[in-house]
Design a protein around this motif. Sequence first.
Motif, PDB file in Angstrom:
ATOM      1  N   MET A   1       0.845  -1.162   0.000  1.00  0.00           N
ATOM      2  CA  MET A   1       0.000   0.000   0.000  1.00  0.00           C
ATOM      3  C   MET A   1       0.891   1.226   0.000  1.00  0.00           C
ATOM      4  N   GLU A   2       0.593   2.162  -0.888  1.00  0.00           N
ATOM      5  CA  GLU A   2       1.420   3.344  -1.022  1.00  0.00           C
ATOM      6  C   GLU A   2       0.745   4.508  -0.307  1.00  0.00           C
ATOM      7  N   LEU A   3       1.492   5.218   0.490  1.00  0.00           N
ATOM      8  CA  LEU A   3       0.964   6.352   1.228  1.00  0.00           C
ATOM      9  C   LEU A   3       1.218   7.642   0.473  1.00  0.00           C
ATOM     10  N   THR A   4       0.332   8.619   0.704  1.00  0.00           N
ATOM     11  CA  THR A   4       0.537   9.922   0.095  1.00  0.00           C
ATOM     12  C   THR A   4       1.585  10.685   0.886  1.00  0.00           C
ATOM     13  N   PRO A   5       2.157  11.748   0.347  1.00  0.00           N
ATOM     14  CA  PRO A   5       3.194  12.497   1.052  1.00  0.00           C
ATOM     15  C   PRO A   5       2.741  13.030   2.407  1.00  0.00           C
ATOM     16  N   ALA A   6       1.452  13.295   2.579  1.00  0.00           N
ATOM     17  CA  ALA A   6       0.976  13.810   3.857  1.00  0.00           C
ATOM     18  C   ALA A   6       0.910  12.710   4.907  1.00  0.00           C
ATOM     19  N   GLY A   8      -1.337  10.181   4.883  1.00  0.00           N
ATOM     20  CA  GLY A   8      -2.638   9.540   4.910  1.00  0.00           C
ATOM     21  C   GLY A   8      -2.911   8.840   3.602  1.00  0.00           C
ATOM     22  N   SER A   9      -3.817   7.926   3.628  1.00  0.00           N
ATOM     23  CA  SER A   9      -4.151   7.203   2.408  1.00  0.00           C
ATOM     24  C   SER A   9      -5.151   8.029   1.592  1.00  0.00           C
ATOM     25  N   PRO A  10      -5.192   7.813   0.298  1.00  0.00           N
ATOM     26  CA  PRO A  10      -6.165   8.533  -0.533  1.00  0.00           C
ATOM     27  C   PRO A  10      -7.600   8.230  -0.123  1.00  0.00           C
ATOM     28  N   LEU A  11      -7.851   7.014   0.338  1.00  0.00           N
ATOM     29  CA  LEU A  11      -9.195   6.653   0.776  1.00  0.00           C
ATOM     30  C   LEU A  11      -9.591   7.442   2.014  1.00  0.00           C
ATOM     31  N   ALA A  12      -8.657   7.605   2.962  1.00  0.00           N
ATOM     32  CA  ALA A  12      -8.947   8.369   4.175  1.00  0.00           C
ATOM     33  C   ALA A  12      -9.190   9.837   3.840  1.00  0.00           C
ATOM     34  N   GLU A  13      -8.445  10.370   2.897  1.00  0.00           N
ATOM     35  CA  GLU A  13      -8.645  11.759   2.496  1.00  0.00           C
ATOM     36  C   GLU A  13     -10.000  11.941   1.831  1.00  0.00           C
ATOM     37  N   ALA A  14     -10.404  10.981   1.024  1.00  0.00           N
ATOM     38  CA  ALA A  14     -11.712  11.066   0.372  1.00  0.00           C
ATOM     39  C   ALA A  14     -12.838  10.978   1.393  1.00  0.00           C
TER      40      ALA A  14
END
Length: 141
Positions: A1-6, A8-14
């Motif tokens: 699983m690849e994390l975003t630079p911040a 958090g995961s893209p799913l959590a951000e959405a």
Amino acid sequence: MELTPAGGSPLAEAEDREQRRWNRTRTVRASCTIITIICSLFAVVLAAHIVMVLGEANPTNGVASFVRGFAGGVSLGFDGLFTPANAKAQVLFNEGLAALVWLGLGVVVTMLIRRFALPGPRRPVRYVALRRSNTDSAAPR
């Protein structure tokens, strides 16, 4: 699983974005409901005063005096706008117009709040490849 630079995961951000959108929508709907209830209450009080005047209610009664005082406070300055000879017609026209203005004001304010405060519809971004047009002037169009 690849994390975003911040971190958090893209799913959590959405999900966070959707939660903020839902909270904003809920707040706007609650605000509009409160405005509608208040404006409708003022219009109902004005209508009740019209009915009491037309029905010749006892002006010394507690309910009638309360409604008369409340209606005087929310009449929006329309008290002496129309001055027919009949006092009942005067109350009907002046306070009837004030009641209609309160209802219209409630509709306009809630419409403006919903228009500018609610998030717009979610539209998918679509990229379309554009064809280069033929620069030959002899080609049919």
